[in-house]
Write an enzyme that holds these catalytic residues in place. Structure first.
Site, short mmCIF file in Angstrom:
data_model
loop_
_atom_site.label_atom_id
_atom_site.label_comp_id
_atom_site.label_asym_id
_atom_site.label_seq_id
_atom_site.Cartn_x
_atom_site.Cartn_y
_atom_site.Cartn_z
N GLY A 55 0.83 -1.21 0.00
CA GLY A 55 0.00 0.00 0.00
C GLY A 55 0.86 1.24 0.00
CB CYS A 82 5.26 -4.19 0.33
SG CYS A 82 6.12 -2.62 -0.01
CE1 TYR A 83 1.26 1.06 5.59
CE2 TYR A 83 -0.53 -0.54 5.69
CZ TYR A 83 0.04 0.64 6.11
OH TYR A 83 -0.61 1.43 7.04
CD GLU A 202 2.55 -8.51 -5.20
OE1 GLU A 202 2.23 -7.39 -4.79
OE2 GLU A 202 3.38 -9.24 -4.62
CE LYS A 404 -9.97 -8.52 -21.55
NZ LYS A 404 -11.26 -7.92 -21.95
#
Length: 548
Positions: A55, A82-83, A202, A404
């Protein structure tokens, strides 16, 4: 829910949906929740693990998002990214501080604890993959130790994007990896099965990231790989039937894969309670209105109402230059037309209560949908931020948290024709956001012709499947040229072609020069008032795929 699941708490990262994508690639069901969602809503999923996203905030700032107490109290495995690492550090008694230098882009991750469950099976020199099955069907062997003779710890490339770092470990944690700018690039409490990493596994820029997430969901969280297109269809049909009951639904159909899959899913769930509405805005690609009607009305047997609204859209967009304004006008216009057409539908005495849309998660993440208020808004997609607040419908968006390629997999499982499933993506506002500046019928016709040539030549070269999206853009620029020994002052057309797996990130396609040459030659020779063609070589980010 019978299948194992993972709850992802969203703290506003532009990569949050990529976490979900990686988990679902492992055939494990997951859902994304705002970090401050009601605990009962999250815990109703009965998650076997939590993932905390990155974030834009700093945990020590006033008003920064916090870690809900139920995450720790649930006593299930946790992965903080991370955050998410900073949240765990702060909540569990450690210290977070600003980094000496911000760290963005590639970094070399040094594996400190080569026996950590998080790093099993990674293809790293000095950290050989074990013989264990990544889906947990066999107990994985421990990874080999680094080469003692070289005295060099194993390293791998990862993607960093942060300005803070863990400065002091929480009690019970130990360092399992570090980088030059992050002494605690990964930390673990193996007993409590809590892991935290400073980098982003990710994204594709972290080559071993997918395996790391597999290690977490399979080996650490012990999830079973039971989420498939078939299970998604079954769950969605059950949810749609439970929500709709005996009411009528209209589906906004463009003919693209997103709305087509939505229509097929709804039709399988509720049959004749569904009416599709196709609106010809005048901003579709060459021959598309006829193709949509032919496919859905005659081939698939779905009730379809076709509406010619070309003049209405052209009038509403006359003189509008700003792309955000264009999208908002188009979004509201679509809804008002759906309302008008739906009001005329009376089936068993009922007027449609629901509107189904083919919204995908990239639309939501860029538009900063209502469940993503911590994230930055990139642009308003007409079907998310462009919707009027006073519309008469309740929305049904079964694909809202899919990418998609996942939508295509669902379409294939539903038996949709390949021509629909693999149709080139096309924005809901259509050519309106591929014409930079004012929209007129003449400019639409110019762009339509140029765009058809781009797609024809890419198809002819056999490159359509390899390219995620390709199209022409009509710029507001005019340039001097020479044609037939005379001076011209014509339009400049830009060609855009990208390769992508998820449409959240993309790279410009390295089209062969002879293909580019044919595209350019045909456009300047066959499309009136165009004398120059340029090729867009921008990646996403920093650019987006569409120009507006």
């Amino acid at each position: 829910m019978s299948q194992d699941s993972v709850a992802i708490l969203d703290y506003g990262s532009q990569y949050t949906q990529l976490i979900a994508r990686r988990v679902r690639e492992a055939n494990v069901y997951c859902e994304i929740f705002p970090w401050d969602a009601p605990p009962d809503q999250v815990l109703a999923l009965h998650p076997k693990a939590f993932v905390l996203s990155g974030g834009p905030n700093s945990v020590y700032d006033d008003g920064a998002p916090t870690l809900p107490a139920y995450v720790i109290d649930a006593h299930v495995p946790i992965l903080g990214i991370c955050y998410g690492q900073h949240l765990l550090t702060q909540a569990l008694g450690g210290k977070v501080a600003p980094s000496t230098h911000c760290e963005y882009g590639h970094a070399d991750l040094e594996i400190v604890d080569h026996e950590s469950a998080l790093f099993r099976n990674l293809s790293i020199p000095g950290l050989e993959a074990s013989a264990g099955n990544i889906r947990g069907q066999h107990e994985p062997a421990k990874a080999s130790t680094p080469d003692k003779a070289s005295n060099q710890p194993p390293t791998t490339s990862v993607w960093m994007s942060h300005g803070d770092r863990t400065d002091q470990l929480p009690p019970g944690f130990h360092i399992i990896a570090r980088s030059a700018n992050s002494p605690v690039a990964a930390m673990a409490n193996d007993e409590r099965k809590i892991y935290a990493i400073q980098f982003h596994p990710e994204v594709r820029h972290t080559p071993q990231g997918t395996q790391l997430i597999h290690n977490f969901v399979y080996d650490i969280a012990q999830c079973r790989p039971t989420w498939t297109p078939a299970s998604f269809i079954d769950e969605s049909i059950a949810q749609i039937r439970a929500r709709v009951e005996t009411d009528q639904v209209v589906c906004g159909l463009s003919g693209g894969v997103d709305s087509s899959v939505t229509a097929a899913l709804l039709h399988q769930a509720i049959g004749d309670q569904l009416t599709c509405i196709f609106i010809d805005t005048g901003m579709l690609r060459q021959s598309e209105p006829e193709q949509v009607v032919e496919t859905f009305q005659r081939t698939l047997g779905i009730r379809l109402i076709a509406v010619n609204a070309i003049e209405e859209f052209l009038s509403a967009l006359d003189g509008v230059i700003d792309p955000e304004h264009k999208r908002q006008i188009i979004g509201e216009k679509f809804i008002r037309l759906f309302e008008r057409e739906a009001s005329a539908i009376q089936i068993d005495g009922k007027t449609p209560r629901f509107l189904a849309q083919g919204t995908l998660y990239p639309d939501v993440i860029e538009s900063r949908g209502p469940e993503r208020q911590q994230a930055a808004k990139i642009k308003t997609h007409h079907n998310v931020g462009g919707l009027p607040k006073d519309m008469m419908f309740e929305l049904i968006e079964p694909l809202r948290f899919l990418f998609k390629d996942e939508a295509r997999a669902i379409g294939t499982a539903l038996g949709l024709p390949e021509a629909i499933v693999w149709r080139q993506p096309f924005p809901g506002p259509g050519l309106a956001v591929r014409i930079i500046g004012n929209i007129t019928w003449d400019r639409l016709q110019t762009l339509r012709a140029a765009d058809a040539i781009v797609r024809e030549e890419i198809d002819r070269a056999g490159l359509a499947r390899a390219i995620g999206q390709s199209f022409a853009v009509l710029t507001p620029i005019r340039s001097v040229g020479v044609m037939g020994d005379g001076r011209t002052y014509g339009n400049v057309v830009a060609v855009r072609a990208v390769t992508t797996e998820d449409f959240m990130t993309a790279d410009w396609a390295r089209l062969p020069y002879d293909v580019l040459a044919r595209i350019s030659s045909r456009i300047v020779n066959e499309v009136p008032d165009v004398n120059r063609v340029v090729y867009d070589i921008s990646s996403k980010p920093p650019a987006t795929i569409e120009w507006e």
